[in-house]
Design a protein around this motif. Structure first.
Motif, PDB file in Angstrom:
ATOM      1  N   CYS A 109      43.398  55.149  36.503  1.00 30.36           N
ATOM      2  CA  CYS A 109      43.191  53.754  36.114  1.00 30.36           C
ATOM      3  C   CYS A 109      42.603  52.954  37.267  1.00 30.36           C
ATOM      4  O   CYS A 109      43.101  53.001  38.395  1.00 30.36           O
ATOM      5  CB  CYS A 109      44.513  53.142  35.663  1.00 30.36           C
ATOM      6  SG  CYS A 109      44.367  51.410  35.167  1.00 30.36           S
ATOM      7  N   LEU A 110      41.560  52.212  36.962  1.00 28.81           N
ATOM      8  CA  LEU A 110      40.949  51.308  37.937  1.00 28.81           C
ATOM      9  C   LEU A 110      41.210  49.874  37.471  1.00 28.81           C
ATOM     10  O   LEU A 110      40.634  49.427  36.471  1.00 28.81           O
ATOM     11  CB  LEU A 110      39.450  51.569  38.050  1.00 28.81           C
ATOM     12  CG  LEU A 110      38.713  50.703  39.065  1.00 28.81           C
ATOM     13  CD1 LEU A 110      39.232  50.953  40.475  1.00 28.81           C
ATOM     14  CD2 LEU A 110      37.212  50.978  39.012  1.00 28.81           C
ATOM     15  N   ALA A 111      42.097  49.192  38.162  1.00 32.52           N
ATOM     16  CA  ALA A 111      42.431  47.810  37.817  1.00 32.52           C
ATOM     17  C   ALA A 111      41.510  46.848  38.554  1.00 32.52           C
ATOM     18  O   ALA A 111      41.156  47.077  39.708  1.00 32.52           O
ATOM     19  CB  ALA A 111      43.887  47.523  38.170  1.00 32.52           C
ATOM     20  N   ARG A 112      41.151  45.767  37.885  1.00 29.84           N
ATOM     21  CA  ARG A 112      40.318  44.745  38.514  1.00 29.84           C
ATOM     22  C   ARG A 112      41.001  43.376  38.415  1.00 29.84           C
ATOM     23  O   ARG A 112      41.724  43.097  37.457  1.00 29.84           O
ATOM     24  CB  ARG A 112      38.930  44.725  37.895  1.00 29.84           C
ATOM     25  CG  ARG A 112      38.887  44.417  36.418  1.00 29.84           C
ATOM     26  CD  ARG A 112      37.468  44.425  35.868  1.00 29.84           C
ATOM     27  NE  ARG A 112      36.967  45.777  35.651  1.00 29.84           N
ATOM     28  CZ  ARG A 112      35.798  46.052  35.064  1.00 29.84           C
ATOM     29  NH1 ARG A 112      35.000  45.067  34.670  1.00 29.84           N
ATOM     30  NH2 ARG A 112      35.408  47.289  34.888  1.00 29.84           N
ATOM     31  N   ARG A 113      40.758  42.563  39.431  1.00 33.76           N
ATOM     32  CA  ARG A 113      41.310  41.198  39.495  1.00 33.76           C
ATOM     33  C   ARG A 113      40.220  40.297  40.063  1.00 33.76           C
ATOM     34  O   ARG A 113      39.953  40.311  41.263  1.00 33.76           O
ATOM     35  CB  ARG A 113      42.546  41.182  40.407  1.00 33.76           C
ATOM     36  CG  ARG A 113      43.264  39.840  40.474  1.00 33.76           C
ATOM     37  CD  ARG A 113      44.451  39.897  41.429  1.00 33.76           C
ATOM     38  NE  ARG A 113      44.028  40.044  42.827  1.00 33.76           N
ATOM     39  CZ  ARG A 113      44.867  40.082  43.868  1.00 33.76           C
ATOM     40  NH1 ARG A 113      46.172  40.014  43.666  1.00 33.76           N
ATOM     41  NH2 ARG A 113      44.403  40.204  45.097  1.00 33.76           N
ATOM     42  N   GLY A 114      39.589  39.543  39.172  1.00 36.22           N
ATOM     43  CA  GLY A 114      38.449  38.736  39.618  1.00 36.22           C
ATOM     44  C   GLY A 114      37.387  39.637  40.217  1.00 36.22           C
ATOM     45  O   GLY A 114      36.946  40.607  39.586  1.00 36.22           O
ATOM     46  N   PRO A 115      36.955  39.366  41.477  1.00 36.40           N
ATOM     47  CA  PRO A 115      35.927  40.195  42.105  1.00 36.40           C
ATOM     48  C   PRO A 115      36.495  41.379  42.879  1.00 36.40           C
ATOM     49  O   PRO A 115      35.808  41.964  43.714  1.00 36.40           O
ATOM     50  CB  PRO A 115      35.249  39.216  43.054  1.00 36.40           C
ATOM     51  CG  PRO A 115      36.380  38.342  43.512  1.00 36.40           C
ATOM     52  CD  PRO A 115      37.300  38.180  42.317  1.00 36.40           C
ATOM     53  N   GLU A 116      37.744  41.751  42.601  1.00 38.16           N
ATOM     54  CA  GLU A 116      38.411  42.783  43.387  1.00 38.16           C
ATOM     55  C   GLU A 116      38.795  43.992  42.541  1.00 38.16           C
ATOM     56  O   GLU A 116      39.058  43.878  41.342  1.00 38.16           O
ATOM     57  CB  GLU A 116      39.675  42.220  44.038  1.00 38.16           C
ATOM     58  CG  GLU A 116      39.421  41.070  44.996  1.00 38.16           C
ATOM     59  CD  GLU A 116      40.710  40.453  45.474  1.00 38.16           C
ATOM     60  OE1 GLU A 116      40.827  40.195  46.687  1.00 38.16           O
ATOM     61  OE2 GLU A 116      41.625  40.242  44.639  1.00 38.16           O
TER      62      GLU A 116
END
Length: 281
Positions: A158-165
């Protein structure tokens, strides 16, 4: 999307070899996890009736089927067997981008079947020697009837993203400075989605939402099936488990660390996320 180790489009799997045996076949010969390849370019595999023509007899062999009409076999030789002149034992990972793509993919299948065949010579229930079945890829115990099939260990990523991160982590067994998406094996009674939630919670203390399937990859080291997802951050502060994970961080996409090789679905998952996120900037 074509991904390393997936079946070639022109591959026809089969179990029973033709009779009579072909006078010339493509052989995937392994010594441990190293494949026999030519030392002179372009890198090639043996094409002959049997490895005995090169001076060694396989401990075990399997018929793989046909690749573009050519019969294919896998075989395993004794440890410490010396390669014939003009040939060398080479790590399969090191052959990515060097060996022709269809051959590389089928080599991954051959390696998995060799490992399974070697480790299931005896019945796990009564210790009787097993024997291969002709109608399917399996081994059967003639005493108690137990049938075993090639092993596959499903693992989610799983690749989680948060805004530009992006949330990336590293294990102590990774190459120096390399970070990747989080991953873990599926447990009995668990769905893929539940596994994603558990792994991220256990390894880094983060919860995610909006899981989105990306793709899968056979991974023959030794017998995994990687299933990759995109996800969005929901809640939690990073808290590494200190066992499987030695570090985890939110990385801005303009300042990423060393990433996995393109041989893996992990890198393709990360590249996919980067493409989507950059398109929104």
């Amino acid at each position: 999307m074509t991904i390393p180790f997936q079946w070639p489009a022109d591959y026809l799997p089969a179990i029973a070899p033709p009779r009579p045996l072909p006078e010339c076949a493509l052989w995937f010969v392994f010594c441990g996890s190293n494949l026999l390849v030519s030392t002179s370019p372009p890198v090639a595999l043996p094409r002959l009736a049997s490895p005995e023509n090169m001076g060694f007899t396989p401990r075990r062999s399997q018929y793989l089927g046909e690749l573009t009409g050519v019969h294919c076999f896998s075989g395993e030789v004794e440890p410490d067997t010396e390669a014939p002149q003009g040939w060398a034992w080479q790590s399969l990972r090191m052959l990515y981008g060097v060996l022709e793509e269809p051959l590389f993919a089928l080599a991954g299948r051959a390696l998995q079947l060799i490992d399974w065949d070697r480790t299931h010579q005896y019945c796990g229930a009564c210790t009787t020697p097993t024997r291969p079945k002709d109608q399917e890829r399996s081994r059967e115990c003639p005493e108690c009837g137990l049938v075993v099939y090639p092993r596959l260990a499903p693992a989610v990523m799983c690749l989680a993203r948060r805004g530009p991160e992006l949330l990336l982590a590293r294990s102590s067994r990774f190459a120096r400075g390399m970070y990747s998406a989080l991953a873990g094996f599926v447990e009995p009674g668990e769905t893929l989605e539940q596994c994603v939630e558990r792994e991220l919670r256990e390894e880094v203390g983060v919860r995610v939402r909006n899981l989105r399937y990306f793709g899968s990859q056979p991974w023959p080291f030794p017998h995994s099936l990687m299933i990759a997802f995109h996800a969005e951050f929901e809640s939690g502060e990073i808290r590494i488990d200190g066992v499987e994970i030695e570090d985890a961080r939110w990385f801005n996409i303009v300042n990423l660390p060393r990433l996995p090789s393109r041989i893996s679905v992990a890198r393709r998952l990360i590249d996919s996320a980067l493409g989507e996120m950059q398109a929104l900037r």
